[in-house]
Design a protein around this motif. Structure first.
Motif, PDB file in Angstrom:
ATOM      1  N   SER A   6       0.832  -1.204   0.000  1.00 34.70           N
ATOM      2  CA  SER A   6       0.000   0.000   0.000  1.00 34.70           C
ATOM      3  C   SER A   6       0.870   1.259   0.000  1.00 34.70           C
ATOM      4  N   ARG A   7       1.949   1.253   0.785  1.00 36.46           N
ATOM      5  CA  ARG A   7       2.870   2.399   0.797  1.00 36.46           C
ATOM      6  C   ARG A   7       3.561   2.554  -0.554  1.00 36.46           C
ATOM      7  N   LEU A   8       3.951   1.444  -1.160  1.00 32.76           N
ATOM      8  CA  LEU A   8       4.596   1.508  -2.473  1.00 32.76           C
ATOM      9  C   LEU A   8       3.648   2.088  -3.513  1.00 32.76           C
ATOM     10  N   PHE A   9       2.388   1.645  -3.490  1.00 30.81           N
ATOM     11  CA  PHE A   9       1.414   2.176  -4.440  1.00 30.81           C
ATOM     12  C   PHE A   9       1.259   3.688  -4.262  1.00 30.81           C
ATOM     13  N   ALA A  10       1.171   4.126  -3.006  1.00 34.65           N
ATOM     14  CA  ALA A  10       1.042   5.563  -2.752  1.00 34.65           C
ATOM     15  C   ALA A  10       2.292   6.313  -3.192  1.00 34.65           C
ATOM     16  N   ALA A  11       3.451   5.706  -2.978  1.00 36.94           N
ATOM     17  CA  ALA A  11       4.717   6.361  -3.329  1.00 36.94           C
ATOM     18  C   ALA A  11       4.902   6.488  -4.842  1.00 36.94           C
TER      19      ALA A  11
ATOM     20  N   LEU B 241      -8.015   2.468  -6.774  1.00 34.24           N
ATOM     21  CA  LEU B 241      -7.087   3.288  -5.995  1.00 34.24           C
ATOM     22  C   LEU B 241      -7.791   4.005  -4.844  1.00 34.24           C
ATOM     23  N   GLY B 242      -9.011   4.480  -5.094  1.00 33.33           N
ATOM     24  CA  GLY B 242      -9.741   5.161  -4.029  1.00 33.33           C
ATOM     25  C   GLY B 242      -9.998   4.258  -2.845  1.00 33.33           C
ATOM     26  N   GLY B 243     -10.337   2.995  -3.128  1.00 30.32           N
ATOM     27  CA  GLY B 243     -10.571   2.059  -2.040  1.00 30.32           C
ATOM     28  C   GLY B 243      -9.331   1.795  -1.214  1.00 30.32           C
ATOM     29  N   MET B 244      -8.179   1.701  -1.884  1.00 30.95           N
ATOM     30  CA  MET B 244      -6.925   1.458  -1.156  1.00 30.95           C
ATOM     31  C   MET B 244      -6.500   2.684  -0.364  1.00 30.95           C
ATOM     32  N   TYR B 245      -6.526   3.849  -0.999  1.00 31.80           N
ATOM     33  CA  TYR B 245      -6.046   5.061  -0.330  1.00 31.80           C
ATOM     34  C   TYR B 245      -6.979   5.498   0.799  1.00 31.80           C
ATOM     35  N   ALA B 246      -8.265   5.105   0.708  1.00 32.10           N
ATOM     36  CA  ALA B 246      -9.197   5.425   1.782  1.00 32.10           C
ATOM     37  C   ALA B 246      -9.093   4.419   2.930  1.00 32.10           C
TER      38      ALA B 246
ATOM     39  N   LEU C  73     -10.108   1.351   2.849  1.00 32.59           N
ATOM     40  CA  LEU C  73     -11.245   0.433   2.871  1.00 32.59           C
ATOM     41  C   LEU C  73     -10.854  -0.980   2.487  1.00 32.59           C
ATOM     42  N   VAL C  74      -9.837  -1.132   1.639  1.00 37.10           N
ATOM     43  CA  VAL C  74      -9.424  -2.455   1.170  1.00 37.10           C
ATOM     44  C   VAL C  74      -7.902  -2.527   1.107  1.00 37.10           C
ATOM     45  N   THR C  75      -7.375  -3.726   1.208  1.00 36.51           N
ATOM     46  CA  THR C  75      -5.956  -3.976   0.994  1.00 36.51           C
ATOM     47  C   THR C  75      -5.704  -4.076  -0.511  1.00 36.51           C
ATOM     48  N   PRO C  76      -4.440  -4.065  -0.955  1.00 42.51           N
ATOM     49  CA  PRO C  76      -4.192  -4.227  -2.395  1.00 42.51           C
ATOM     50  C   PRO C  76      -4.795  -5.496  -2.978  1.00 42.51           C
ATOM     51  N   SER C  77      -4.717  -6.605  -2.255  1.00 42.21           N
ATOM     52  CA  SER C  77      -5.294  -7.851  -2.759  1.00 42.21           C
ATOM     53  C   SER C  77      -6.809  -7.746  -2.865  1.00 42.21           C
TER      54      SER C  77
ATOM     55  N   ASP D 284      11.112  13.373  -1.195  1.00 40.42           N
ATOM     56  CA  ASP D 284       9.749  13.559  -0.693  1.00 40.42           C
ATOM     57  C   ASP D 284       8.702  13.491  -1.796  1.00 40.42           C
ATOM     58  N   ILE D 285       9.113  13.620  -3.048  1.00 45.67           N
ATOM     59  CA  ILE D 285       8.165  13.435  -4.149  1.00 45.67           C
ATOM     60  C   ILE D 285       7.553  12.040  -4.062  1.00 45.67           C
ATOM     61  N   ALA D 286       8.370  11.063  -3.675  1.00 43.14           N
ATOM     62  CA  ALA D 286       7.874   9.691  -3.521  1.00 43.14           C
ATOM     63  C   ALA D 286       7.345   9.415  -2.120  1.00 43.14           C
ATOM     64  N   LEU D 287       7.926  10.043  -1.105  1.00 44.71           N
ATOM     65  CA  LEU D 287       7.621   9.663   0.271  1.00 44.71           C
ATOM     66  C   LEU D 287       6.528  10.500   0.920  1.00 44.71           C
ATOM     67  N   TRP D 288       6.199  11.663   0.331  1.00 47.87           N
ATOM     68  CA  TRP D 288       5.231  12.539   0.991  1.00 47.87           C
ATOM     69  C   TRP D 288       3.852  11.904   1.088  1.00 47.87           C
ATOM     70  N   LEU D 289       3.368  11.335  -0.010  1.00 46.11           N
ATOM     71  CA  LEU D 289       1.993  10.794  -0.018  1.00 46.11           C
ATOM     72  C   LEU D 289       1.840   9.607   0.935  1.00 46.11           C
ATOM     73  N   PRO D 290       2.733   8.600   0.911  1.00 46.17           N
ATOM     74  CA  PRO D 290       2.582   7.508   1.896  1.00 46.17           C
ATOM     75  C   PRO D 290       2.701   7.979   3.333  1.00 46.17           C
ATOM     76  N   ARG D 291       3.533   9.013   3.564  1.00 43.78           N
ATOM     77  CA  ARG D 291       3.659   9.543   4.922  1.00 43.78           C
ATOM     78  C   ARG D 291       2.366  10.214   5.362  1.00 43.78           C
ATOM     79  N   GLN D 292       1.704  10.932   4.441  1.00 47.75           N
ATOM     80  CA  GLN D 292       0.443  11.579   4.786  1.00 47.75           C
ATOM     81  C   GLN D 292      -0.678  10.568   5.014  1.00 47.75           C
ATOM     82  N   MET D 293      -0.629   9.477   4.262  1.00 43.49           N
ATOM     83  CA  MET D 293      -1.728   8.511   4.315  1.00 43.49           C
ATOM     84  C   MET D 293      -1.558   7.487   5.440  1.00 43.49           C
ATOM     85  N   PHE D 294      -0.322   7.097   5.694  1.00 41.04           N
ATOM     86  CA  PHE D 294      -0.100   5.992   6.626  1.00 41.04           C
ATOM     87  C   PHE D 294       0.731   6.407   7.852  1.00 41.04           C
ATOM     88  N   GLY D 295       1.210   7.661   7.870  1.00 42.60           N
ATOM     89  CA  GLY D 295       1.968   8.118   9.023  1.00 42.60           C
ATOM     90  C   GLY D 295       3.439   7.781   8.950  1.00 42.60           C
TER      91      GLY D 295
END
Length: 436
Positions: free
Chosen positions: A176-181, A238-243, A245-249, A425-436
């Motif tokens: 999930s972090r990789l997808f966000a990154a 993607l919306g389901g994963m980033y929200a 609600l679901v895992t990648p699988s 941070d171009i790659a790391l900002w979004l996963p950090r915002q979404m998953f901490g």
């Protein structure tokens, strides 16, 4: 140092087997068994026990479920009218900007990448529509082919990505972090491509002839309707994963269900398409998963040989800075990309390169994005650039001309690698915002 030389011998065996035309799965298995039996002198029963344990554990990983499902999504879409709708939907929005319909290559590949996960599928899907359409409208052939080759590789970077799943499983990094990154770097690369097209066509307007069409608001509303199947799948997956609600699988399963439902509503799904797409997904999935389990055994054999640790010590002794190490790894991966496909590059190199990168202080998620970009570069470099072969089949042009046309986009992708290296941070900002 003995283990270091052993590692070079193992790498030589891999190159030998692949060079002889051995299947990647069989080659990796042979190297693993040879290393354990001949180099370490393990008895046959112990090798069998190790192989049994590793193969079962690696093949029963839950995250692998996403691979065949995402592949099936791409196979269904590939065989239906969704690609034609994508081209029609994008045309009113890009026709009046410098470069015109050439931007459908970049934008179409970017959107399709968000529901495919495969570089070859993205290139083939968009290319079979846009290549002939652009040729009929007298757009520059090299710019058309080159942008397709470059943008098609975004199927590996923009989530969901099969290569990211492979990396996540092998490196034990959150998928999930990789997808966000991968999202922002993917949009960055797409932006570089579109910017290059606009610049070239602004300097030389003859590369993109002006059309006489005038599009009204109703045309754009109708275009949004054509884009709605792909946009709906992007939101669902993607919306389901980033929200959360679901895992990648689970997202892959939801995505396949949504794809089937959408194609039924569009009256595009036939029994023949259903069976052909399913069989295509089975074949590709078996190939990918067989390579993965063989790579897991190779990783174990390399561990017994202490190769990663010794290589880390050897490189550490060179006193390279992190950026020098990264440059050396980049050159190493570009060389591998000349001869191997993306998944093989990841599974064969990761046991060696991942410890080096983490020891140098690189974030495992960021390194995954870097590695995917390196694999993307391999998609557009001969002699084994898969995107080049796909485009050769579509356009009929010689592979040399296609590689030449792709060269500026290869350089732009290298520029993208430099940018995300200087600004991680171009790659790391979004996963950090979404998953901490």
């Amino acid at each position: 140092m003995d283990a270091f030389l052993t590692g070079l011998a193992v790498l030589g065996l891999i190159v030998l087997y692949i060079g002889l035309g051995t299947w990647v799965f069989a080659g990796l298995m042979l190297v693993s068994v040879t290393s354990l039996g001949l180099i370490l002198d393990f008895p046959v029963d112990r090798i069998g026990a190790i192989a049994k344990s590793i193969l079962w554990r690696s093949s029963s990983t839950w995250e692998l479920v996403a691979i065949p499902l995402f592949i099936w999504m791409g196979e269904i879409i590939f065989r239906t009218d969704i690609a034609d709708r994508l081209f029609r939907g994008l045309t009113p929005f890009v026709a009046r900007i410098p470069g015109g319909l050439l931007h459908t290559n970049v934008t179409g590949c970017t959107l399709f990448a968000a529901v495919s996960g495969s570089s070859a599928a993205t290139t083939a899907m968009v290319g079979k529509i846009t290549s002939s359409a652009l040729a009929d409208r007298n757009y520059d052939t090299n710019l058309s082919i080159g942008s397709l080759a470059g943008a098609g590789s975004l199927g590996l970077l923009i989530p969901p990505s099969i290569v990211m799943i492979v990396y996540g499983v092998l490196a034990e990094v959150s998928i999930s972090r990789l997808f966000a990154a991968g999202l922002l770097p993917g949009l960055l690369i797409a932006g570089l491509y579109s910017g290059y097209i606009m610049l070239r066509c602004f300097i030389n307007p003859e590369l993109s002839p002006k059309g006489d069409e005038r599009y009204r608001l109703t045309d754009r509303l109708r275009a949004i309707l054509d884009l709605s199947p792909v946009l709906a799948l992007i939101v669902i997956v993607l919306g389901g994963m980033y929200a959360g609600l679901v895992t990648p699988s689970e997202a892959a399963a939801v995505g396949v269900t949504a794809t089937l439902a959408i194609t039924v509503l569009m009256r595009e799904l036939t029994w023949r398409i259903f069976v052909d797409s399913l069989m295509g997904a089975v074949k590709v999935s078996c190939m990918v998963c067989s390579i993965l389990v063989a790579a897991a055994l190779l990783s174990t054999a390399m561990g017994y040989l202490h190769v990663p640790a010794e290589l880390a010590k050897a490189i550490d002794a060179l006193s390279l800075s992190p950026y020098q190490l990264l440059l050396m790894l980049a050159l190493f991966y570009i060389m591998l990309g000349l001869f191997l496909d993306g998944i093989s590059i990841v599974v064969m190199s990761l046991p060696i390169t991942f410890p080096l990168a983490t020891m140098a202080g690189f974030d495992p998620v960021w390194f995954g994005i870097f590695l995917v970009l390196m694999v993307e570069l391999g998609q557009v470099t001969p002699p084994v650039g898969f995107n080049l072969f796909v485009l050769q089949g579509i356009t009929g042009h010689p592979i040399g001309r296609i590689a030449y046309a792709a060269l500026p986009f290869f350089a732009l992708m290298c520029l993208g690698v430099v940018i995300i290296t200087l600004f991680p941070d171009i790659a790391l900002w979004l996963p950090r915002q979404m998953f901490g």
